[in-house]
Design a protein around this motif. Structure first.
Motif, PDB file in Angstrom:
ATOM      1  N   ARG A 188       0.849  -1.187   0.000  1.00  0.00           N
ATOM      2  CA  ARG A 188       0.000   0.000   0.000  1.00  0.00           C
ATOM      3  C   ARG A 188       0.886   1.239   0.000  1.00  0.00           C
ATOM      4  O   ARG A 188       2.021   1.185   0.457  1.00  0.00           O
ATOM      5  N   SER A 189       0.327   2.348  -0.413  1.00  0.00           N
ATOM      6  CA  SER A 189       1.032   3.617  -0.259  1.00  0.00           C
ATOM      7  C   SER A 189       1.082   3.930   1.233  1.00  0.00           C
ATOM      8  O   SER A 189       0.290   3.388   2.021  1.00  0.00           O
ATOM      9  N   THR A 232      -1.750   2.893   3.949  1.00  0.00           N
ATOM     10  CA  THR A 232      -1.361   2.106   5.125  1.00  0.00           C
ATOM     11  C   THR A 232      -1.897   2.755   6.392  1.00  0.00           C
ATOM     12  O   THR A 232      -2.517   2.095   7.227  1.00  0.00           O
ATOM     13  N   ARG A 280       8.208  -1.124   2.189  1.00  0.00           N
ATOM     14  CA  ARG A 280       8.687   0.246   2.022  1.00  0.00           C
ATOM     15  C   ARG A 280      10.218   0.237   1.956  1.00  0.00           C
ATOM     16  O   ARG A 280      10.859  -0.744   2.313  1.00  0.00           O
ATOM     17  N   TYR A 308       4.606  11.381   6.604  1.00  0.00           N
ATOM     18  CA  TYR A 308       3.316  10.948   6.088  1.00  0.00           C
ATOM     19  C   TYR A 308       2.142  11.437   6.928  1.00  0.00           C
ATOM     20  O   TYR A 308       1.100  10.802   6.981  1.00  0.00           O
TER      21      TYR A 308
END
Length: 168
Positions: free
Chosen positions: A41-42, A46, A73, A130
């Motif tokens: 997932r990005s 996530t 990642r 993020y």
């Protein structure tokens, strides 16, 4: 064959149903659907999926989402995603009534993500990676660890942290 449950690729994987805290239930019991493994997932997806699971009182499952990020990642981000996974599994242990394991994992996760506060890695607002509220999560984890060691009962829904700030 060794008699263990296996997934489609032959890896050992228990087919027993599990509850929202990841505890195995008897075969045939109604359980919570498990998170698929190895989903890439990005970072935003996530955090969104992990928050949904935390809000639903399923920190064990949120831990699995973070574990996928940790494995998929870039290596430079491993400590961030591993630390978040440890926070989720620390909440899991605390909610299961395991104060020693819960407090230990909450502190380990907090220590693992603490260095990420204000790093600006990823697309984070306010300087955190993020958009994750690293400082808030570190504070939440350390405070919860103290309460758990003091004998506080933990409800996974009420204690769910807001990954992007506050209790969501």
């Amino acid at each position: 064959m060794d008699g263990r449950d296996r997934d489609g690729e032959g890896r050992a994987r228990s087919a027993r149903p599990r509850d929202g805290l990841g505890r195995p239930l008897p075969y045939g019991a109604a359980g919570v659907e498990r998170q698929p493994e190895g989903v890439v997932r990005s970072p935003a997806a996530t955090v969104e999926e992990a928050q949904r699971l935390l809000d639903a009182g399923m920190p064990f499952h949120a831990h699995e989402v973070f574990e996928d990020a940790w494995k998929s990642r870039p290596r430079a981000e491993e400590a961030l995603w591993r630390g978040l996974a440890q926070l989720a599994v620390g909440l899991t242990h605390a909610a299961r009534g395991n104060p020693i394991g819960g407090a230990r994992l909450l502190r380990r996760g907090a220590a693992g993500i603490e260095a990420w506060a204000g790093t600006g890695a990823g697309a984070g607002a306010g300087g955190d990676p993020y958009g994750i509220d690293v400082r808030g999560l570190v504070l939440w984890a350390r405070e919860l660890a103290v309460r758990v060691e003091g004998g506080a009962a933990v409800d996974a829904v009420r204690e769910a942290p807001g990954l992007r700030g506050g209790l969501e």
